[in-house]
Design a protein around this motif. Structure first.
Motif, PDB file in Angstrom:
ATOM      1  N   HIS A   1      43.299  27.269  53.709  1.00  0.00           N
ATOM      2  CA  HIS A   1      42.901  26.097  53.068  1.00  0.00           C
ATOM      3  C   HIS A   1      42.821  26.478  51.521  1.00  0.00           C
ATOM      4  O   HIS A   1      43.296  25.775  50.856  1.00  0.00           O
ATOM      5  CB  HIS A   1      41.834  25.346  53.538  1.00  0.00           C
ATOM      6  N   THR A   2      42.292  27.713  51.654  1.00  0.00           N
ATOM      7  CA  THR A   2      41.833  27.943  50.174  1.00  0.00           C
ATOM      8  C   THR A   2      43.144  28.412  49.298  1.00  0.00           C
ATOM      9  O   THR A   2      43.413  28.373  48.357  1.00  0.00           O
ATOM     10  CB  THR A   2      41.027  29.233  50.229  1.00  0.00           C
ATOM     11  N   ILE A   3      44.108  29.149  50.272  1.00  0.00           N
ATOM     12  CA  ILE A   3      45.213  29.496  49.637  1.00  0.00           C
ATOM     13  C   ILE A   3      46.261  28.275  49.299  1.00  0.00           C
ATOM     14  O   ILE A   3      46.764  28.254  48.062  1.00  0.00           O
ATOM     15  CB  ILE A   3      46.083  30.416  50.758  1.00  0.00           C
ATOM     16  N   MET A   4      45.967  27.366  50.047  1.00  0.00           N
ATOM     17  CA  MET A   4      46.723  26.107  49.693  1.00  0.00           C
ATOM     18  C   MET A   4      46.191  25.470  48.485  1.00  0.00           C
ATOM     19  O   MET A   4      46.930  24.824  47.486  1.00  0.00           O
ATOM     20  CB  MET A   4      46.917  24.858  50.796  1.00  0.00           C
ATOM     21  N   GLN A   5      44.948  25.676  48.156  1.00  0.00           N
ATOM     22  CA  GLN A   5      44.228  24.958  46.919  1.00  0.00           C
ATOM     23  C   GLN A   5      44.743  25.680  45.868  1.00  0.00           C
ATOM     24  O   GLN A   5      45.090  24.939  44.857  1.00  0.00           O
ATOM     25  CB  GLN A   5      42.715  25.118  47.010  1.00  0.00           C
ATOM     26  N   VAL A   6      44.999  26.924  45.769  1.00  0.00           N
ATOM     27  CA  VAL A   6      45.348  27.833  44.844  1.00  0.00           C
ATOM     28  C   VAL A   6      46.752  27.356  44.385  1.00  0.00           C
ATOM     29  O   VAL A   6      47.034  27.032  43.191  1.00  0.00           O
ATOM     30  CB  VAL A   6      45.367  29.361  45.027  1.00  0.00           C
TER      31      VAL A   6
ATOM     32  N   ARG B   1      48.009  36.918  38.899  1.00  0.00           N
ATOM     33  CA  ARG B   1      49.142  36.625  38.061  1.00  0.00           C
ATOM     34  C   ARG B   1      49.439  35.101  37.813  1.00  0.00           C
ATOM     35  O   ARG B   1      49.646  34.917  36.694  1.00  0.00           O
ATOM     36  CB  ARG B   1      50.370  37.412  38.600  1.00  0.00           C
ATOM     37  N   LEU B   2      49.209  34.274  38.553  1.00  0.00           N
ATOM     38  CA  LEU B   2      49.323  32.743  38.563  1.00  0.00           C
ATOM     39  C   LEU B   2      48.327  32.153  37.231  1.00  0.00           C
ATOM     40  O   LEU B   2      48.883  31.753  36.452  1.00  0.00           O
ATOM     41  CB  LEU B   2      49.009  32.178  39.671  1.00  0.00           C
ATOM     42  N   MET B   3      47.194  32.799  37.681  1.00  0.00           N
ATOM     43  CA  MET B   3      46.145  32.482  36.585  1.00  0.00           C
ATOM     44  C   MET B   3      46.525  32.875  35.253  1.00  0.00           C
ATOM     45  O   MET B   3      46.312  32.056  34.367  1.00  0.00           O
ATOM     46  CB  MET B   3      44.784  32.883  37.007  1.00  0.00           C
TER      47      MET B   3
ATOM     48  N   GLY C   1      51.956  26.269  42.223  1.00  0.00           N
ATOM     49  CA  GLY C   1      52.679  27.335  42.872  1.00  0.00           C
ATOM     50  C   GLY C   1      53.113  26.772  44.463  1.00  0.00           C
ATOM     51  O   GLY C   1      52.916  25.738  44.690  1.00  0.00           O
ATOM     52  N   ARG C   2      53.452  27.836  45.145  1.00  0.00           N
ATOM     53  CA  ARG C   2      54.112  27.366  46.307  1.00  0.00           C
ATOM     54  C   ARG C   2      53.668  28.584  47.326  1.00  0.00           C
ATOM     55  O   ARG C   2      53.348  29.894  46.954  1.00  0.00           O
ATOM     56  CB  ARG C   2      55.575  27.796  46.599  1.00  0.00           C
TER      57      ARG C   2
ATOM     58  N   GLN D   1      49.477  33.631  33.925  1.00  0.00           N
ATOM     59  CA  GLN D   1      50.615  33.015  33.315  1.00  0.00           C
ATOM     60  C   GLN D   1      50.320  31.551  32.834  1.00  0.00           C
ATOM     61  O   GLN D   1      51.016  31.045  32.114  1.00  0.00           O
ATOM     62  CB  GLN D   1      51.647  32.895  34.616  1.00  0.00           C
ATOM     63  N   GLN D   2      49.315  30.937  33.392  1.00  0.00           N
ATOM     64  CA  GLN D   2      48.786  29.711  33.109  1.00  0.00           C
ATOM     65  C   GLN D   2      47.634  29.932  32.132  1.00  0.00           C
ATOM     66  O   GLN D   2      47.129  28.627  31.709  1.00  0.00           O
ATOM     67  CB  GLN D   2      48.676  28.651  34.180  1.00  0.00           C
ATOM     68  N   ASN D   3      47.218  30.674  31.746  1.00  0.00           N
ATOM     69  CA  ASN D   3      46.141  31.114  30.866  1.00  0.00           C
ATOM     70  C   ASN D   3      44.882  30.483  31.489  1.00  0.00           C
ATOM     71  O   ASN D   3      44.195  29.617  30.576  1.00  0.00           O
ATOM     72  CB  ASN D   3      46.223  30.686  29.451  1.00  0.00           C
ATOM     73  N   LEU D   4      44.509  30.626  32.818  1.00  0.00           N
ATOM     74  CA  LEU D   4      43.323  29.995  33.389  1.00  0.00           C
ATOM     75  C   LEU D   4      42.248  30.814  33.643  1.00  0.00           C
ATOM     76  O   LEU D   4      42.724  32.251  34.019  1.00  0.00           O
ATOM     77  CB  LEU D   4      43.860  29.413  34.731  1.00  0.00           C
TER      78      LEU D   4
END
Length: 93
Positions: free
Chosen positions: A75-80, A38-40, A86-87, A42-45
């Motif tokens: 770590h990966t979640i924080m990278q996302v 969903r984040l991707m 995002g938070r 929303q940002q057209n990534l």
């Protein structure tokens, strides 16, 4: 007549079957994967741009979005979160 496999009792059933942890882990990863997607969106990534922002490979993004792959790290979640602005909020009950 009530169904004994509803509500908190369903967790007991899963525990008795020896699959509570696995089911809970898979459900949590599904929620994470859907949130990442969903984040991707929303940002057209696309996967390639997300990989570039996270300094990783598109293959790693496929793993991240795979609802069945529960091997994602904090770590990966924080990278996302950093890559998408995002938070991350984690709750343990």
């Amino acid at each position: 007549m009530t169904n004994k496999h509803l509500g908190p009792v369903f967790d007991d059933f899963l525990d008795e079957e020896g699959i509570l942890e696995e089911v809970t882990e898979t459900a949590a990863k599904r929620v994470l994967s859907m949130g990442f997607a969903r984040l991707m969106e929303q940002q057209n990534l696309n996967k390639a741009e997300m990989a570039r922002r996270m300094q990783t490979s598109p293959n790693q993004i496929r793993h991240l979005l795979d609802e069945a792959d529960t091997g994602v790290t904090l770590h990966t979640i924080m990278q996302v979160a950093r890559a998408t602005g995002g938070r991350v909020r984690i709750t343990v009950e």
